[in-house]
Design a protein around this motif. Structure first.
Motif: not given
Length: 524
Positions: A228-242
């Motif tokens: 199903d959907r993968l929810f990514l939590v955490g600063g490193s994931w947010r940096a990659i998303a940016r």
């Protein structure tokens, strides 16, 4: 903290948390159980950072009254020494002293502090907790990996009631997985796949990738299929998303609910591997301490997606801190739609006539009889927010409304829904949407959606002309889509309110509908 697994879970509810429109009913933010959560402070002592967050506002969709992060890197070097980084420990203690003073200044009843992988694994973790208690009076709750996974998953549920899928929370020294379904947290596991630990792993890139693959396979065996959907939590994931946003030229720089595909993840990981990290940091706005860990986190994400093959990937700005707030909520508050509760709170706090949003929604509802429940909740949200920016300068009010709606800290909103809501509120104050600085964002939704938002905005723009008192007897709109006929029914007493400006706004609404207008009067 109690385990939230349930052998007899409730039936599934929509991702919005709204089983039917009746749950729009009475707002809960003034209920005593919700008021007890009106201002809550939490501190997350992680392996890489120490952060204080103070929540305020509508408990179901809280605003961030205060948010401060110190990059301490408590877990740096632990693979070799077994104890917390001395420099990180000193910085963390200094941060805790500051946070304790801030909490006193904000009159917080209590500051809840949790520590995760670095403190629980370090040989001097207990000594650090004792030192913090002596110096600040704050008690640190050291939680295990599965509890960390549960709280992070609850943070996701704060933003997505009824969500289903796999939550992955990455910190400096660990990575947790948790299954969520029908508003409950299920299976959960923890691992040592944090970038700080991977950076210290011997043997270079090849050895590291072999290790990541082996650990990830073991996690997959424990968690089972998760497609199903993968929810990514955490600063490193947010940096990659940016970084992914910048690479794609994505125009709306809001990380929460940002979506990626497996294909875009592969492209971004390759982009990170082939780029100069300092140049990438400057372009994407990621801090230098975070960027140093991004390549290791990117290797983990690549293997995570390859192993679990999610149908889509969503970034969650909500995690363990929000999960700690969710932990304190009564179930009836958890079941509420976070978007609607936040909009009600905003109306009560900032609108000229609190309570008029409901009147306006009822008045324009005939135009949207065939709308889906998901669309009707956005219409409801727009009506609640239609007047909260009235203090802005008239020349900029429409743009302020759009900017607030698209970038506000609101849960339960996809990016396309943010654009719809923003356009509707823009048209609440302006007939036209051209020649604004937001035109690149309009293309994120199709022409049909833009037109529907325009109709909603113009309907609110007209409806707001007919009442100043929310308790007055109101007029009625009747819409006949097949005939393309829009009727306005007013009592004789209300007729004087239908002046030149109101008539012009009604005609503008009719033009957007491609409709003929008829005015009808009825005795009061």
């Amino acid at each position: 903290m109690a385990d939230s697994q349930d052998t007899n879970p409730p039936p599934p509810v929509p991702e919005t948390g709204v089983a039917d429109l009746g749950l729009f009913g009475k707002p809960l933010f003034l209920d005593p159980s919700a008021r007890a959560l009106a201002r809550v402070g939490v501190v997350d002592v992680g392996s890489n950072s120490v952060r204080l967050v103070v929540f305020d506002g509508a408990a179901r969709s809280p605003a961030y009254f205060y948010n401060e992060k110190i990059m301490c890197a408590l877990g740096a070097g632990m693979a070799e020494t077994g104890h917390l980084s001395p420099q990180g420990r000193a910085r963390a203690l200094s941060a805790m002293k500051r946070f304790s003073k801030l909490a006193d200044g904000m009159d917080l009843a209590e500051l809840t502090v949790v520590a995760t992988a670095a403190v629980r694994d370090a040989s001097d973790g207990r000594a650090f907790c004792d030192e913090v208690a002596r110096e600040t009076g704050l008690k640190i709750w050291v939680i295990d990996g599965e509890e960390e996974a549960r709280l992070s998953a609850q943070g996701v549920l704060l933003g997505w009631p009824g969500a289903y899928g796999l939550v992955c929370d990455i910190g400096g020294s660990s990575m947790e997985l948790a299954e969520i379904s029908a508003g409950r947290v299920g299976k959960r596991v923890t691992s040592a796949l944090g970038p700080l630990k991977l950076r210290d792993l011997k043997g270079g890139a090849k050895s590291r990738q072999t290790h990541i693959k082996e650990v990830m396979q073991g996690l997959a065996e424990k968690m089972g299929a998760q497609r199903d959907r993968l929810f990514l939590v955490g600063g490193s994931w947010r940096a990659i998303a940016r970084i992914d946003m910048v690479r794609r030229g994505y125009p709306l720089h809001v990380l929460h609910e940002y979506r990626m595909t497996a294909k875009s993840v592969r492209a971004t990981v390759k982009h990170i591997q082939n780029s100069d990290l300092e140049e990438l940091r400057l372009i994407s706005g990621v801090s230098s301490s975070r960027m140093a860990l991004v390549p290791f986190a990117a290797e983990v994400l690549s293997r995570l997606v390859k192993t679990f093959k999610p149908k889509d990937i969503a970034i969650s700005s909500y995690g363990i801190r929000e999960g700690m707030l969710y932990e304190q909520m009564p179930q009836r508050l958890r079941d509420r739609d976070p978007l609607i509760e936040a909009c009600r709170f905003a109306e009560a706090k900032d609108a000229r006539t609190p309570g008029f949003g409901k009147v306006l929604f009822d008045f324009i509802a005939p135009l949207f009889k065939s709308a889906s429940p998901q669309r009707k909740r956005l219409i409801k949200a727009a009506c609640l927010l239609h007047d909260v920016s009235w203090r802005a300068h008239p020349d900029y009010r429409a743009e302020v409304c759009f900017d607030n709606a698209t970038r506000a800290n609101l849960g339960g909103l996809k990016h396309s829904e943010r654009i719809f809501l923003g356009l509707a509120l823009l048209h609440r104050y302006s007939n036209k949407r051209e020649n604004t600085r937001f035109e690149d964002l309009y293309e994120m939704v199709d022409e049909k959606t833009r037109n529907e938002a325009e109709i909603l905005g113009k309907a609110m723009r007209f409806g707001a002309m007919l009442w100043m008192n929310k308790d007055e007897e109101r007029g009625t709109l009747k819409w006949f889509p097949k005939k393309k006929l829009l009727e306005l029914w007013l009592t004789n007493d209300m007729l004087p309110l239908f002046g030149e400006v109101a008539e012009a706004r009604l005609n503008s609404l009719a033009a957007s509908l491609g409709a003929e207008v008829q005015l009808k009067t009825v005795k009061a």
